[in-house]
Enzyme design. Structure first.
Site, short mmCIF file in Angstrom:
data_model
loop_
_atom_site.label_atom_id
_atom_site.label_comp_id
_atom_site.label_asym_id
_atom_site.label_seq_id
_atom_site.Cartn_x
_atom_site.Cartn_y
_atom_site.Cartn_z
N CYS A 11 0.84 -1.20 0.00
CA CYS A 11 0.00 0.00 0.00
C CYS A 11 0.87 1.24 0.00
CB CYS A 11 -0.93 0.03 1.21
SG CYS A 11 -0.06 0.28 2.74
N ASP A 52 11.02 24.77 -31.60
CA ASP A 52 11.66 23.59 -32.17
C ASP A 52 12.94 23.23 -31.41
OD1 ASP A 52 13.29 25.62 -32.97
OD2 ASP A 52 12.92 25.39 -35.11
N ASP A 107 15.42 28.29 -29.19
CA ASP A 107 14.48 28.77 -28.19
C ASP A 107 14.55 27.98 -26.88
OD1 ASP A 107 13.44 26.58 -29.46
OD2 ASP A 107 11.91 27.72 -30.53
N ASP A 160 6.58 29.66 -31.44
CA ASP A 160 7.67 30.13 -32.28
C ASP A 160 7.15 30.08 -33.72
OD1 ASP A 160 10.26 30.97 -32.72
OD2 ASP A 160 10.92 28.95 -33.21
N CYS A 184 3.65 1.64 2.46
CA CYS A 184 4.92 1.01 2.09
C CYS A 184 5.75 1.93 1.21
CB CYS A 184 4.66 -0.28 1.31
SG CYS A 184 3.60 -1.44 2.17
N1 LIG Z 1 21.94 33.21 -41.51
C1 LIG Z 1 21.12 34.17 -41.88
N2 LIG Z 1 21.05 34.56 -43.17
C2 LIG Z 1 20.21 35.53 -43.55
N3 LIG Z 1 19.38 36.16 -42.73
C3 LIG Z 1 19.40 35.84 -41.45
C4 LIG Z 1 20.25 34.82 -40.95
N4 LIG Z 1 20.04 34.70 -39.62
C5 LIG Z 1 19.07 35.61 -39.32
N5 LIG Z 1 18.69 36.29 -40.40
C6 LIG Z 1 17.68 37.36 -40.48
O1 LIG Z 1 17.30 37.71 -39.18
C7 LIG Z 1 15.92 37.42 -38.95
C8 LIG Z 1 15.74 36.91 -37.55
O2 LIG Z 1 16.38 35.66 -37.40
P1 LIG Z 1 16.00 34.64 -36.24
O3 LIG Z 1 16.88 33.49 -36.34
O4 LIG Z 1 15.97 35.41 -34.97
O5 LIG Z 1 14.49 34.27 -36.54
P2 LIG Z 1 13.80 33.30 -37.62
O6 LIG Z 1 14.55 32.02 -37.67
O7 LIG Z 1 13.58 34.02 -38.89
O8 LIG Z 1 12.35 33.10 -37.05
P3 LIG Z 1 11.90 32.36 -35.71
O9 LIG Z 1 12.13 33.35 -34.64
O10 LIG Z 1 10.45 32.09 -35.93
O11 LIG Z 1 12.71 31.12 -35.59
C9 LIG Z 1 15.55 36.44 -40.04
O12 LIG Z 1 14.19 36.52 -40.37
C10 LIG Z 1 16.44 36.87 -41.18
O13 LIG Z 1 15.88 37.94 -41.88
MG LIG Z 2 14.47 30.16 -35.66
#
Ligand SMILES: Nc1ncnc2c1ncn2[C@@H]1O[C@H](COP(=O)(O)OP(=O)(O)OP(=O)(O)O)[C@@H](O)[C@H]1O
Ligand SMILES: [Mg+2]
Ligand SMILES: [Cu+]
Length: 743
Positions: free
Chosen positions: A19, A631, A635, A432, A22
């Site tokens: 129970c 994902d 985040d 996100d 325990c």
């Molecule tokens: N490697 C990259 N090449 C080109 N643009 C980029 C790159 N990384 C970020 N950015 C620019 O910066 C913005 C913000 O990027 P971030 O990674 O914060 O968000 P995300 O991946 O677009 O969206 P979420 O926040 O939904 O994941 C993008 O939308 C893009 O315009």
């Molecule tokens: Mg992203």
């Protein structure tokens, strides 16, 4: 199992717990072992999970000293063997119940024919002492495990459910003997002796725990199915020849052959051939997944059509399947807050009941009608039997096990028992954008050159920059470059600017690629391109801008469409009364276009990855209970900050540590399902607790004879036995009902 793992977390199988009392005894015994940091004992599957740096031998000894048996559970259990053991236990309990029930029926027949030892009548001593000996034999046969448990508890200074039944039935037998032997000549001391009551109680209790064993077996069927998915052998290709080897002998990097209809043995990457693979057992996704060269395949999934070769990348305890099994088990054994409360209550229950029984006895003996000893005895025995807290101890763990198992079968991995309780209380969900609301597979949809740069030059420069980035947007640009047969060039001084883009130098030219903010920081005026950018964004596309030596050079626009069921999922969440927000690093116009498509009213755009957790914190400060869905890529802090972090995995990607819940099949639709499941589970636990508590509190006074002075009602001890057995059965069946409830 390696030595380190053994010292970090250990699972013990515990024998002899009857129970919730325990459970707390074993828990405190294990907690008392030096080095132990966390203990969780699960009454539903009779196991203990121990964390900390300690020696298994000492743990086992501690459990033994407390009056129970313990054994270390090793790696892969054999589900068939376990099932067999359970079936054997079920059969024995049923046999014991049948013997006791048969004896009880016989005694009752004898009594009806007035042949039983009955005081004060001429036939009084018929079959005496035969009846006493017969009942004793039945008690010993049917109740041996209970008396042994009671004795063990006694030796370690404890009292548990076994104690109550042992004292109850033992006293019944002894009392009946004494009455007949010594007071046999006294008229109507008690209408009859309680031999039959003792055996009938045992019959019910054995029947109850037999049926409970069966129902409990069903409870853990989910994990058994998962374990059963693991194939025992694999076909490896060694030196050009294919041979079958036991799964333990497959090494990392080895090549394995899978033929149509076969189960995949370990995780790996497909290197030759193509096929479709049924992954529904892991992800809940009914559609088979297409596998081509470079696709990942997971252990336990079933190959459908083609034959292929793959390279083993994760084996043994590292495969997705093994990790799923591990998390399901961990969640099944973790206790939500509500369980702790139930445990604390039931731990004090047994001593309280014994006290109450003594009190009942004294009151009846002192103030009851004649024969007061007889009444005192009957009432206190009934109190002992009816007050067993076994249903109480089962109430929470059994529901948690069913619920976590059910979730696993639909591709929802619950990693924390607490999440199971909190998810149903969420008032606000932060989603996100990329990969959560959208498919997460961005594609380049248009390329524009400016300032003398051609489209091809734009694509070449962009892809050269992105070759060093791991961002999903980078992958889109690289794919486009490959499709257009554009060769990326080498870049120097590469730098990724989180949430903005990338920069590098090429042949002394400074190249920048990213969002508007990044280019404006370079001092580039984009006012003349305003309309074009706004148009792309309003279509839900993400424009990425290229600048060479501080001159605007072009736009690469990327589209990442929303998942087909995102809008429906958001609708369902809103129907559940939940405030839904989308948060993204993307620009506000694109973000709002996507949000509108998904039916999301609130949007936070241009949030840097590290600031997503701050958004969650801000909502929490407003008094919301916040769930974060992401994902798990950038985040993780937000997932951890949220009251419940839900990671949307892709396929069999289960190793997202910061999440409380992992959704294996990347559908947002699973989020409302998690919330529903949580609500159903908490409701189920409450029903169970209520049932057990209500039953105890309402029946104890009746058993103690409180109604007798007013209504002349006394509970027959046999009914107490039946009701007790039924109560645990009810709790277990109610929990199993969860399996069929629609989410
Ligand atoms: N490697 C990259 N090449 C080109 N643009 C980029 C790159 N990384 C970020 N950015 C620019 O910066 C913005 C913000 O990027 P971030 O990674 O914060 O968000 P995300 O991946 O677009 O969206 P979420 O926040 O939904 O994941 C993008 O939308 C893009 O315009
Ligand atoms: Mg992203
Ligand atoms: Cu009980």
């Amino acid at each position: 199992m390696s030595k380190e793992e053994t010292s970090n977390e250990l699972r013990l199988s515990i024998l002899g717990m009857s129970c919730a009392g325990c459970v707390s005894v074993v828990e405190s015994a294990l907690n008392g072992v030096p080095g132990v940091t966390e203990v969780s004992v699960n009454f539903a599957d009779h196991s203990a999970t121990v964390k900390g740096e300690t020696d298994p031998e000492r743990l086992i000894r501690a459990v033994k000293d407390a009056g129970y048996e313990a054994a270390v559970m090793e790696g892969f259990e054999n589900p068939a063997e376990q099932e067999e053991q359970e079936l054997a236990r079920y059969r024995i309990l049923l046999k014991k119940a049948a013997v006791a029930g048969g004896a009880g029926a016989l005694l009752m027949l004898l009594e009806m024919a007035n042949w039983l030892p009955d005081m004060g009548s001429a036939t009084g001593r018929w079959f005496w002492p035969e009846v006493a000996i017969l009942t004793l034999a039945v008690l010993v046969y049917s109740g041996a495990h209970i008396y042994r448990g009671a004795l063990k508890a006694l030796l370690s200074g404890q009292a548990n459910m076994d104690t109550l039944i042992a004292v109850g039935t033992g006293a019944a037998w002894l009392y009946s003997c004494i009455v007949i032997e010594y007071y046999g000549s006294l008229p109507s001391l008690a209408k009859h002796a309680y031999f039959e009551a003792a055996v009938v109680i045992l019959a019910f209790i054995n029947l109850g725990s037999g049926l409970e064993t069966r129902a409990r077996g069903k409870t853990s069927s989910a994990i058994r199915q998962l374990i059963g998915l693991q194939p025992r052998t694999a076909r490896v290709v060694r030196n050009g020849a294919e041979l079958d080897v036991p799964i333990e002998e497959v090494g990392l990097g080895e090549t394995l052959r899978v033929r149509p209809g076969e189960k995949i043995a370990v995780d790996g990457v497909l290197i030759e051939g193509h096929s479709s693979v049924d992954e529904s057992m892991l992800t809940g996704e009914p559609m088979p997944a297409e596998k081509i060269e470079g696709s990942t395949v997971a252990a336990g999934t079933i190959n459908q059509s083609g034959s292929f070769l793959f390279k083993a990348t994760r084996i043994g305890r590292d495969t997705a399947l093994a990790q799923i099994i591990h998390s399901v088990r961990q969640a099944q054994n973790s206790k939500p807050e509500i369980a702790r409360l139930a445990d604390r209550v039931s731990a004090v229950f047994v001593p309280a009941v014994i006290g109450l029984a003594v009190f009942t006895f004294l009151v009846w003996y002192g103030f009851g009608p004649e024969p007061s000893l007889g009444y005192a005895f009957v009432t206190s025995m009934t109190v002992l039997v009816i007050a067993c807290p076994c249903a109480l101890g089962l109430a929470t763990p059994i529901s948690v096990m069913v619920s976590v198992g059910k979730a696993a079968q639909t591709g929802i991995l619950i990693r924390q028992g607490d999440a199971l309780q909190t998810a149903g209380k969420l008032t606000c969900l932060v989603l996100d954008k990329t990969g959560t609301v959208t498919q997460g597979k961005p594609k380049v949809v248009s390329i524009e050159g400016a300032g003398g740069f051609s489209e091809t030059e734009v694509l070449q420069l962009a892809s050269s920059l992105e070759a060093g980035s791991e961002h999903p947007l980078a992958a889109a640009v690289l794919t486009a470059a490959r499709e257009h047969a554009v060769q990326p060039k080498k870049m120097a001084q590469f730098k990724a600017i989180t949430g903005h883009g990338v920069e590098a130098t090429q042949d002394g030219r400074r190249v920048v690629f990213g969002n508007r903010a990044l280019l404006e920081k370079e001092g580039i005026d984009l006012a003349s391109h305003q309309d074009n950018l706004a148009r792309l964004s309003a279509e839900g596309k993400t424009p990425m801008l290229l600048a060479v030596d501080r001159q605007f050079a072009g736009i690469v626009a990327v589209a990442d469409p929303i998942k087909p069921d995102s809008a429906a999922a958001v609708q369902r969440l809103r129907n559940l009364g939940i405030r839904v927000l989308m948060v993204t690093g993307d620009n506000p116009i694109t973000a709002r276009a996507i949000a509108r498509e998904a039916g999301i009213a609130e949007v936070r755009a241009q949030v840097l990855p590290q600031d997503k957790a701050a958004v969650v914190r801000e909502l929490q400060a407003q008094g919301e209970t916040v769930g974060m869905v992401g994902d798990g890529i950038n985040d993780a802090p937000a997932l951890a900050q949220a009251d419940v972090g839900l990671a949307i995995g892709t396929g069999t990607d289960v190793a997202i540590e910061s999440a409380d819940v992992v959704i294996l099949q990347g559908s947002l639709m699973k989020v409302p399902e998690v919330i529903r499941l949580s609500q159903l589970t908490v409701a189920n636990i409450k029903q169970n607790l209520f049932g057990a508590f209500f039953y105890n509190t309402i029946s104890i006074p009746v058993a103690a004879g409180l109604l007798y002075p007013f209504a002349g009602i006394l509970l027959n001890p046999m009914i107490a036995g039946a009701a007790m057995a039924m109560s645990s059965l009810t709790v277990v069946s109610n929990a199993n009902r969860l399996r069929w409830q629609k989410l």
